[in-house]
Scaffold this motif. Structure first.
Motif, PDB file in Angstrom:
ATOM      1  N   ASP A  37       0.832  -1.211   0.000  1.00 35.03           N
ATOM      2  CA  ASP A  37       0.000   0.000   0.000  1.00 35.03           C
ATOM      3  C   ASP A  37       0.862   1.256   0.000  1.00 35.03           C
ATOM      4  OD1 ASP A  37      -2.278  -1.520  -0.049  1.00 35.03           O
ATOM      5  OD2 ASP A  37      -2.675  -1.365   2.111  1.00 35.03           O
ATOM      6  N   ASN A  38       1.905   1.257   0.825  1.00 33.65           N
ATOM      7  CA  ASN A  38       2.783   2.427   0.870  1.00 33.65           C
ATOM      8  C   ASN A  38       3.498   2.641  -0.457  1.00 33.65           C
ATOM      9  OD1 ASN A  38       2.135   3.204   3.449  1.00 33.65           O
ATOM     10  ND2 ASN A  38       3.956   2.327   4.412  1.00 33.65           N
ATOM     11  N   GLN A  39       3.943   1.545  -1.057  1.00 34.27           N
ATOM     12  CA  GLN A  39       4.626   1.670  -2.345  1.00 34.27           C
ATOM     13  C   GLN A  39       3.692   2.220  -3.415  1.00 34.27           C
ATOM     14  OE1 GLN A  39       5.971  -2.469  -2.449  1.00 34.27           O
ATOM     15  NE2 GLN A  39       8.093  -1.759  -2.522  1.00 34.27           N
ATOM     16  N   ARG A  40       2.439   1.814  -3.392  1.00 33.33           N
ATOM     17  CA  ARG A  40       1.486   2.322  -4.382  1.00 33.33           C
ATOM     18  C   ARG A  40       1.190   3.804  -4.170  1.00 33.33           C
ATOM     19  NH1 ARG A  40      -3.169  -2.393  -5.118  1.00 33.33           N
ATOM     20  NH2 ARG A  40      -1.740  -4.136  -5.506  1.00 33.33           N
ATOM     21  N   ARG A  41       1.020   4.208  -2.919  1.00 36.55           N
ATOM     22  CA  ARG A  41       0.756   5.617  -2.638  1.00 36.55           C
ATOM     23  C   ARG A  41       1.942   6.483  -3.077  1.00 36.55           C
ATOM     24  NH1 ARG A  41      -0.456   6.491   3.413  1.00 36.55           N
ATOM     25  NH2 ARG A  41      -0.829   8.632   2.673  1.00 36.55           N
ATOM     26  N   LEU A  42       3.139   6.003  -2.791  1.00 36.22           N
ATOM     27  CA  LEU A  42       4.331   6.735  -3.206  1.00 36.22           C
ATOM     28  C   LEU A  42       4.458   6.766  -4.718  1.00 36.22           C
ATOM     29  CD1 LEU A  42       6.782   5.323  -0.531  1.00 36.22           C
ATOM     30  CD2 LEU A  42       6.287   7.769  -0.844  1.00 36.22           C
ATOM     31  N   SER A  43       4.220   5.627  -5.364  1.00 38.57           N
ATOM     32  CA  SER A  43       4.343   5.565  -6.819  1.00 38.57           C
ATOM     33  C   SER A  43       3.364   6.513  -7.490  1.00 38.57           C
ATOM     34  CB  SER A  43       4.116   4.127  -7.305  1.00 38.57           C
ATOM     35  OG  SER A  43       5.164   3.283  -6.892  1.00 38.57           O
ATOM     36  N   ALA A  44       2.148   6.569  -6.966  1.00 36.00           N
ATOM     37  CA  ALA A  44       1.157   7.487  -7.529  1.00 36.00           C
ATOM     38  C   ALA A  44       1.628   8.933  -7.383  1.00 36.00           C
ATOM     39  CB  ALA A  44      -0.186   7.282  -6.839  1.00 36.00           C
ATOM     40  N   ARG A  45       2.168   9.267  -6.228  1.00 36.58           N
ATOM     41  CA  ARG A  45       2.633  10.637  -5.996  1.00 36.58           C
ATOM     42  C   ARG A  45       3.811  10.987  -6.917  1.00 36.58           C
ATOM     43  NH1 ARG A  45       1.129  15.421  -3.185  1.00 36.58           N
ATOM     44  NH2 ARG A  45       3.004  16.705  -3.111  1.00 36.58           N
ATOM     45  N   PHE A  46       4.733  10.030  -7.080  1.00 38.10           N
ATOM     46  CA  PHE A  46       5.863  10.270  -7.971  1.00 38.10           C
ATOM     47  C   PHE A  46       5.373  10.583  -9.387  1.00 38.10           C
ATOM     48  CE2 PHE A  46       8.620   7.736  -4.961  1.00 38.10           C
ATOM     49  CZ  PHE A  46       9.534   8.744  -4.712  1.00 38.10           C
ATOM     50  N   MET A  47       4.406   9.807  -9.868  1.00 33.95           N
ATOM     51  CA  MET A  47       3.940  10.020 -11.234  1.00 33.95           C
ATOM     52  C   MET A  47       3.101  11.285 -11.355  1.00 33.95           C
ATOM     53  SD  MET A  47       4.100   9.370 -14.319  1.00 33.95           S
ATOM     54  CE  MET A  47       5.379   8.182 -13.941  1.00 33.95           C
ATOM     55  N   GLU A  48       2.359  11.632 -10.308  1.00 31.97           N
ATOM     56  CA  GLU A  48       1.640  12.904 -10.312  1.00 31.97           C
ATOM     57  C   GLU A  48       2.633  14.069 -10.441  1.00 31.97           C
ATOM     58  OE1 GLU A  48      -0.333  12.680  -6.610  1.00 31.97           O
ATOM     59  OE2 GLU A  48      -1.883  11.273  -7.295  1.00 31.97           O
ATOM     60  N   THR A  49       3.751  13.946  -9.757  1.00 32.45           N
ATOM     61  CA  THR A  49       4.780  14.988  -9.820  1.00 32.45           C
ATOM     62  C   THR A  49       5.357  15.081 -11.223  1.00 32.45           C
ATOM     63  OG1 THR A  49       5.330  14.656  -7.489  1.00 32.45           O
ATOM     64  CG2 THR A  49       6.986  15.742  -8.857  1.00 32.45           C
ATOM     65  N   SER A 126      12.193  18.256  -1.818  1.00 33.04           N
ATOM     66  CA  SER A 126      12.465  16.957  -2.451  1.00 33.04           C
ATOM     67  C   SER A 126      13.217  17.149  -3.754  1.00 33.04           C
ATOM     68  CB  SER A 126      11.158  16.205  -2.723  1.00 33.04           C
ATOM     69  OG  SER A 126      10.415  16.855  -3.752  1.00 33.04           O
ATOM     70  N   TYR A 127      13.895  16.079  -4.164  1.00 30.89           N
ATOM     71  CA  TYR A 127      14.617  16.024  -5.441  1.00 30.89           C
ATOM     72  C   TYR A 127      14.336  14.631  -5.997  1.00 30.89           C
ATOM     73  CZ  TYR A 127      18.510  17.369  -8.573  1.00 30.89           C
ATOM     74  OH  TYR A 127      19.287  17.730  -9.653  1.00 30.89           O
ATOM     75  N   PRO A 128      13.073  14.370  -6.382  1.00 27.83           N
ATOM     76  CA  PRO A 128      12.625  12.984  -6.548  1.00 27.83           C
ATOM     77  C   PRO A 128      12.846  12.396  -7.944  1.00 27.83           C
ATOM     78  CG  PRO A 128      10.770  14.477  -6.796  1.00 27.83           C
ATOM     79  CD  PRO A 128      11.976  15.338  -6.513  1.00 27.83           C
ATOM     80  N   ILE A 129      12.918  11.067  -7.964  1.00 26.03           N
ATOM     81  CA  ILE A 129      12.833  10.283  -9.200  1.00 26.03           C
ATOM     82  C   ILE A 129      11.883   9.128  -8.931  1.00 26.03           C
ATOM     83  CG2 ILE A 129      14.031   8.868 -10.888  1.00 26.03           C
ATOM     84  CD1 ILE A 129      16.458  10.392 -10.593  1.00 26.03           C
ATOM     85  N   ALA A 130      10.994   8.875  -9.868  1.00 28.42           N
ATOM     86  CA  ALA A 130       9.990   7.825  -9.709  1.00 28.42           C
ATOM     87  C   ALA A 130      10.621   6.439  -9.772  1.00 28.42           C
ATOM     88  CB  ALA A 130       8.925   7.963 -10.798  1.00 28.42           C
ATOM     89  N   PRO A 131       9.922   5.433  -9.278  1.00 31.02           N
ATOM     90  CA  PRO A 131      10.430   4.054  -9.332  1.00 31.02           C
ATOM     91  C   PRO A 131      10.657   3.590 -10.770  1.00 31.02           C
ATOM     92  CG  PRO A 131       8.565   4.216  -7.827  1.00 31.02           C
ATOM     93  CD  PRO A 131       8.638   5.514  -8.574  1.00 31.02           C
ATOM     94  N   ALA A 132      11.530   2.600 -10.915  1.00 30.60           N
ATOM     95  CA  ALA A 132      11.885   2.092 -12.239  1.00 30.60           C
ATOM     96  C   ALA A 132      10.684   1.524 -12.980  1.00 30.60           C
ATOM     97  CB  ALA A 132      12.971   1.029 -12.107  1.00 30.60           C
ATOM     98  N   GLY A 133       9.694   1.010 -12.240  1.00 31.34           N
ATOM     99  CA  GLY A 133       8.505   0.479 -12.889  1.00 31.34           C
ATOM    100  C   GLY A 133       7.800   1.521 -13.742  1.00 31.34           C
ATOM    101  N   TRP A 134       7.759   2.759 -13.244  1.00 25.07           N
ATOM    102  CA  TRP A 134       7.156   3.832 -14.025  1.00 25.07           C
ATOM    103  C   TRP A 134       7.989   4.130 -15.260  1.00 25.07           C
ATOM    104  CZ3 TRP A 134       2.454   4.871 -14.321  1.00 25.07           C
ATOM    105  CH2 TRP A 134       1.617   4.989 -13.219  1.00 25.07           C
ATOM    106  N   ALA A 135       9.303   4.078 -15.124  1.00 21.22           N
ATOM    107  CA  ALA A 135      10.164   4.322 -16.284  1.00 21.22           C
ATOM    108  C   ALA A 135       9.898   3.288 -17.376  1.00 21.22           C
ATOM    109  CB  ALA A 135      11.632   4.291 -15.868  1.00 21.22           C
ATOM    110  N   LEU A 136       9.746   2.034 -16.971  1.00 27.84           N
ATOM    111  CA  LEU A 136       9.449   0.990 -17.950  1.00 27.84           C
ATOM    112  C   LEU A 136       8.107   1.248 -18.626  1.00 27.84           C
ATOM    113  CD1 LEU A 136      10.592  -2.172 -15.945  1.00 27.84           C
ATOM    114  CD2 LEU A 136      11.847  -0.978 -17.750  1.00 27.84           C
TER     115      LEU A 136
END
Length: 519
Positions: A37-49, A126-136
């Motif tokens: 759940d935490n990973q999904r919430r973070l992943s969503a936020r990364f992609m929103e950014t 923050s100085y963020p980069i999204a998870p590799a799954g989003w990059a793929l």
């Protein structure tokens, strides 16, 4: 599922052939359903950014287009918009990161800790980069990501060309194989300008690209780019007449590998690009002779264009002392700055990492309330600063925004001229070790403290060394992000490096690794 939806939209738009397939998913990267759940919430936020940034960039390009139109020059402007300088970045790793430089140094953020900073992602903290799954997913339908020059997920970007006076066709598509080095010859060709042989008396290297202008008026025009090599961090490939041989050497988010990888162990793949747009079907086993010929061609092209020796290091190459490459300052061990000197990138100032050094400031304090930055390097996500707060001298070392080590004097300085000196005694014994920071005023010790860990390779890609101010993000919250200029007078600030650490395999510029990896 997102990749499937994206691929279908790409087919509908015609930007990929109808028969294009999804290339294989990278091994070891979890799918959405595998995330907590935490990973999904973070992943969503990364992609929103990321989406917000993309929208912002799009608006700015739109403003530029509007300005050209207002000037009456849009139709006569050759407008090339390349959608990225590489594939989407997997350098955020499996989890993503709220500070890019951490993962670049092998420090992995924990999602169960990052979740406490969810609302900060995309903001100034923050100085963020999204998870590799989003990059793929963003690199659909291809394999892999930025850094992986062997596969189209690391290299293939769309390009929009707009030039109504030269290309009357609207919304046309071109699929001829071209490379970024073909952009400059195309511009020169369209503008009717010959490539320069000399500029201000300096002979120019030949331009190796080929003009794409012939494809602008003829969608079926033949390809002029028959052969193109690719290489980055040991990942390499060769395209020739519709076929491509590739080998992935490393993993993009393993930027400080813990073991040597031999190039001879790399596995080569073979793709028929004319019939397999996305490198989805490896034909190496079916066509071993063609693979061998392309491997030989890579050696020829790589030798021709100075690719050798191959170097698979990533983060280490950011530090010239570690990388064994040219340092702009050469053998200098001392440099003096004056008030107002700013915006020095790490390549243009002394390298204080992994060694003892001192910073000596000659300053005048008008009163006991003097404050502000004397000199700083880096910022909130890594760096150091020598400053005055509440009339007292202070030094702060910021370790990736994770730890802040601060040494402050106990007594306010009296008005007048003073020498404020910071001596950093590095522990030695390897890279990124700690040290002791000592603050002296007019030769007398005012304070000292430990810095448990230091940054070994680089402080920042975009923040700089500044005298009299800390521009961009602040190293410490002891002073504001804005209006932190020194309120006294700075005569000089001198940085001195002590003797280099005794030579070892860690300080040979990577020679040992390169030699062994090339065997």
């Amino acid at each position: 599922r997102q990749r499937e939806l994206t691929l279908q939209r790409q087919r509908d738009l015609g930007v990929v052939p109808p028969e294009a397939e999804l290339a294989p998913w990278a091994e070891g990267v979890p799918h959405w359903d595998d995330l907590s759940d935490n990973q999904r919430r973070l992943s969503a936020r990364f992609m929103e950014t990321f989406a917000a940034f993309t929208e912002h960039a799009d608006v700015q390009v739109g403003r530029f287009v509007d300005a050209l139109e207002e000037l009456g020059e849009l139709d006569n402007t050759l407008f090339l918009y390349i959608l990225g300088d590489n594939g989407a970045s997997g350098e955020g790793g499996i989890e993503g990161t709220i500070v890019e430089h951490r993962l670049g140094h092998g420090v992995v953020d924990d999602p169960d800790e990052m979740i406490d900073h969810l609302d900060e992602i995309g903001g100034p903290l923050s100085y963020p980069i999204a998870p590799a799954g989003w990059a793929l997913a963003l690199n659909t339908p291809y394999q892999w990501t930025k850094q992986v020059a062997s596969h189209f997920g690391g290299t293939r970007d769309g390009m929009i060309l707009h030039w109504p006076r030269g290309v009357p066709e609207r919304g046309g598509l071109r699929h001829q194989f071209s490379h970024v080095i073909d952009v400059l010859p195309t511009i020169l060709d369209c503008a009717g300008i010959p490539a320069p042989f000399s500029v201000d008396g300096v002979p120019q290297q030949p331009i190796e690209g080929t003009s794409m202008q012939h494809t602008l008026t003829d969608p079926q025009a033949s390809e002029h780019r028959r052969t193109q090599y690719f290489e980055m961090c040991g990942n390499r490939g060769i395209y020739h007449n519709g076929w491509m041989a590739v080998t992935r050497h490393g993993i993009p988010w393993e930027m400080v590998p813990d073991k040597d990888r031999r190039f001879t162990d790399d596995v080569w793949e073979l793709y028929d690009i004319d019939h397999d747009w996305s490198q989805a079907r490896d034909l190496a086993a079916e066509h071993p002779e063609k693979l061998r010929r392309l491997q030989d061609l890579f050696l020829i092209e790589a030798a021709k264009y100075q690719v050798f020796p191959l170097d698979d290091r990533v983060t280490e190459r950011e530090n010239p002392a570690m990388a064994g490459r040219i340092d702009l300052l050469g053998e200098r061990t001392s440099i003096t700055y004056r008030a107002g000197m700013r915006r020095f990138t790490e390549e243009t100032t002394l390298n204080v990492k992994n060694r003892s050094h001192s910073i000596t400031a000659d300053v005048d304090l008008p009163d006991t309330d003097t404050h502000g930055v004397i000199i700083s390097q880096g910022g909130r996500f890594g760096g150091w600063s020598l400053y005055v707060t509440d009339g007292r001298p202070a030094y702060a070392y910021n370790y990736f925004g994770m730890n802040l080590y601060t040494v402050r004097g106990d007594e306010p300085l009296t008005p007048g001229r003073h020498e404020i000196r910071l001596e950093f005694d590095y522990d030695g014994g390897g890279l990124g070790k700690g040290g002791t920071a000592v603050l002296l005023v007019n030769g007398e010790k005012h304070a000292s403290g430990r810095v448990a860990r230091t940054i070994p390779y680089y402080f920042s890609f975009d923040e700089t060394l500044d005298v009299g101010v800390d521009l961009s993000t602040p190293v410490t919250d002891d002073y504001p992000a804005l209006d932190n200029e020194f309120t006294g007078t700075i005569h000089t600030v001198r940085i001195d490096l002590d003797d280099p650490i005794a030579a070892s395999s860690e300080y040979d510029g990577g020679l040992h690794r390169r030699v062994m990896g090339a065997q």
